[in-house]
Design a protein around this motif. Structure first.
Motif, PDB file in Angstrom:
ATOM      1  N   GLN A 144       0.833  -1.203   0.000  1.00 24.97           N
ATOM      2  CA  GLN A 144       0.000   0.000   0.000  1.00 24.97           C
ATOM      3  C   GLN A 144       0.870   1.257   0.000  1.00 24.97           C
ATOM      4  O   GLN A 144       0.630   2.183  -0.761  1.00 24.97           O
ATOM      5  N   ALA A 145       1.879   1.290   0.848  1.00 24.96           N
ATOM      6  CA  ALA A 145       2.779   2.440   0.884  1.00 24.96           C
ATOM      7  C   ALA A 145       3.546   2.574  -0.431  1.00 24.96           C
ATOM      8  O   ALA A 145       3.699   3.671  -0.970  1.00 24.96           O
ATOM      9  N   LEU A 146       4.010   1.452  -0.947  1.00 25.90           N
ATOM     10  CA  LEU A 146       4.769   1.485  -2.198  1.00 25.90           C
ATOM     11  C   LEU A 146       3.897   1.859  -3.395  1.00 25.90           C
ATOM     12  O   LEU A 146       4.384   2.445  -4.360  1.00 25.90           O
ATOM     13  N   SER A 147       2.607   1.561  -3.328  1.00 19.53           N
ATOM     14  CA  SER A 147       1.723   1.869  -4.460  1.00 19.53           C
ATOM     15  C   SER A 147       1.616   3.374  -4.713  1.00 19.53           C
ATOM     16  O   SER A 147       1.311   3.791  -5.834  1.00 19.53           O
ATOM     17  N   LEU A 148       1.878   4.186  -3.710  1.00 16.44           N
ATOM     18  CA  LEU A 148       1.837   5.642  -3.902  1.00 16.44           C
ATOM     19  C   LEU A 148       2.882   6.102  -4.920  1.00 16.44           C
ATOM     20  O   LEU A 148       2.709   7.117  -5.583  1.00 16.44           O
ATOM     21  N   ILE A 149       3.955   5.335  -5.055  1.00 14.40           N
ATOM     22  CA  ILE A 149       5.009   5.660  -6.018  1.00 14.40           C
ATOM     23  C   ILE A 149       4.469   5.567  -7.443  1.00 14.40           C
ATOM     24  O   ILE A 149       4.858   6.349  -8.315  1.00 14.40           O
ATOM     25  N   LEU A 150       3.549   4.651  -7.679  1.00 13.55           N
ATOM     26  CA  LEU A 150       3.005   4.450  -9.024  1.00 13.55           C
ATOM     27  C   LEU A 150       2.263   5.679  -9.543  1.00 13.55           C
ATOM     28  O   LEU A 150       2.165   5.877 -10.755  1.00 13.55           O
ATOM     29  N   GLU A 151       1.757   6.523  -8.653  1.00 15.38           N
ATOM     30  CA  GLU A 151       1.058   7.745  -9.061  1.00 15.38           C
ATOM     31  C   GLU A 151       1.961   8.679  -9.865  1.00 15.38           C
ATOM     32  O   GLU A 151       1.482   9.509 -10.632  1.00 15.38           O
ATOM     33  N   PHE A 152       3.272   8.528  -9.713  1.00 11.72           N
ATOM     34  CA  PHE A 152       4.232   9.389 -10.404  1.00 11.72           C
ATOM     35  C   PHE A 152       4.511   8.932 -11.838  1.00 11.72           C
ATOM     36  O   PHE A 152       5.226   9.597 -12.568  1.00 11.72           O
ATOM     37  N   LYS A 153       4.004   7.755 -12.213  1.00 13.90           N
ATOM     38  CA  LYS A 153       4.192   7.190 -13.562  1.00 13.90           C
ATOM     39  C   LYS A 153       5.678   7.077 -13.938  1.00 13.90           C
ATOM     40  O   LYS A 153       6.103   7.556 -14.983  1.00 13.90           O
ATOM     41  N   PRO A 154       6.481   6.424 -13.098  1.00 12.12           N
ATOM     42  CA  PRO A 154       7.920   6.330 -13.379  1.00 12.12           C
ATOM     43  C   PRO A 154       8.268   5.219 -14.366  1.00 12.12           C
ATOM     44  O   PRO A 154       7.477   4.306 -14.601  1.00 12.12           O
ATOM     45  N   PRO A 171       9.735  -9.525  -2.355  1.00 10.33           N
ATOM     46  CA  PRO A 171       9.425  -9.687  -3.783  1.00 10.33           C
ATOM     47  C   PRO A 171       7.940  -9.551  -4.129  1.00 10.33           C
ATOM     48  O   PRO A 171       7.606  -9.082  -5.215  1.00 10.33           O
ATOM     49  N   LYS A 172       7.045  -9.895  -3.210  1.00  8.10           N
ATOM     50  CA  LYS A 172       5.613  -9.771  -3.510  1.00  8.10           C
ATOM     51  C   LYS A 172       5.200  -8.317  -3.738  1.00  8.10           C
ATOM     52  O   LYS A 172       4.220  -8.050  -4.420  1.00  8.10           O
ATOM     53  N   HIS A 173       5.964  -7.371  -3.187  1.00  7.77           N
ATOM     54  CA  HIS A 173       5.650  -5.957  -3.371  1.00  7.77           C
ATOM     55  C   HIS A 173       6.138  -5.414  -4.712  1.00  7.77           C
ATOM     56  O   HIS A 173       5.801  -4.298  -5.094  1.00  7.77           O
ATOM     57  N   LEU A 174       6.925  -6.199  -5.434  1.00  3.93           N
ATOM     58  CA  LEU A 174       7.435  -5.770  -6.736  1.00  3.93           C
ATOM     59  C   LEU A 174       6.440  -5.991  -7.877  1.00  3.93           C
ATOM     60  O   LEU A 174       6.543  -5.364  -8.921  1.00  3.93           O
ATOM     61  N   GLN A 175       5.481  -6.877  -7.688  1.00  4.50           N
ATOM     62  CA  GLN A 175       4.573  -7.257  -8.766  1.00  4.50           C
ATOM     63  C   GLN A 175       3.874  -6.074  -9.445  1.00  4.50           C
ATOM     64  O   GLN A 175       3.840  -6.015 -10.680  1.00  4.50           O
ATOM     65  N   PRO A 176       3.313  -5.110  -8.710  1.00  3.46           N
ATOM     66  CA  PRO A 176       2.661  -3.986  -9.397  1.00  3.46           C
ATOM     67  C   PRO A 176       3.619  -3.198 -10.291  1.00  3.46           C
ATOM     68  O   PRO A 176       3.225  -2.687 -11.339  1.00  3.46           O
ATOM     69  N   PHE A 177       4.878  -3.128  -9.902  1.00  2.00           N
ATOM     70  CA  PHE A 177       5.879  -2.420 -10.702  1.00  2.00           C
ATOM     71  C   PHE A 177       6.253  -3.247 -11.937  1.00  2.00           C
ATOM     72  O   PHE A 177       6.331  -2.718 -13.045  1.00  2.00           O
ATOM     73  N   LEU A 178       6.476  -4.530 -11.725  1.00  2.00           N
ATOM     74  CA  LEU A 178       6.859  -5.403 -12.831  1.00  2.00           C
ATOM     75  C   LEU A 178       5.763  -5.487 -13.890  1.00  2.00           C
ATOM     76  O   LEU A 178       6.047  -5.517 -15.085  1.00  2.00           O
ATOM     77  N   SER A 179       4.509  -5.502 -13.451  1.00  2.00           N
ATOM     78  CA  SER A 179       3.408  -5.587 -14.418  1.00  2.00           C
ATOM     79  C   SER A 179       3.308  -4.324 -15.274  1.00  2.00           C
ATOM     80  O   SER A 179       2.762  -4.357 -16.367  1.00  2.00           O
TER      81      SER A 179
END
Length: 130
Positions: free
Chosen positions: A55-65, A81-89
């Motif tokens: 949840q905390a890491l998902s805020l990074i996705l708002e920046f569209k990096p 590693p389970k927290h990497l999945q949203p980034f990898l996808s």
């Protein structure tokens, strides 16, 4: 540690870092931040390292990096590693490194006009958090 790099078109640049604060555009931020060359978020994660979650890491996705630099305090730590999945996808690279290394790398990649985001944790908050 003071950081210097040629000033370009970036709105936000990191000018220094220590265990207590990150200096961005000559202003000290004594809390964890997320920064890109065009945006800054100061109300990010607060807590011990073990509580950093998806949840905390998902805020990074708002920046569209394209690249995420996770500054993990004074020592290098790795996220689960389970927290990497949203980034990898989304084909977003995530690199974990000390906060000082993340700041230096951010300035270099930002100067190259890369879509980089630095999510910076401070050792003081990681060890003092309850």
């Amino acid at each position: 540690m003071k950081l210097h790099l040629h000033t370009g078109e970036q709105q936000y640049q990191i000018h220094g870092v220590d265990s207590d604060a990150v200096t961005i555009n000559q202003q000290r931020y004594p809390q964890p931040v997320i920064v890109s060359d065009q945006a800054l978020r100061t109300d990010w994660f607060h807590g011990p390292w073990e509580k950093l979650d998806g949840q905390a890491l998902s805020l990074i996705l708002e920046f569209k990096p394209e690249v995420v630099l996770l500054g993990t305090g004074d020592k290098q730590r790795f996220i689960h590693p389970k927290h990497l999945q949203p980034f990898l996808s989304e084909l977003i690279a995530v690199e974990c490194m000390t906060t000082a290394a993340a700041c230096r790398t951010f300035n270099i990649l930002s100067a190259e006009n890369r879509k980089v985001v630095a999510a910076l944790l401070l050792e003081k908050h990681l060890s003092d958090a309850s």
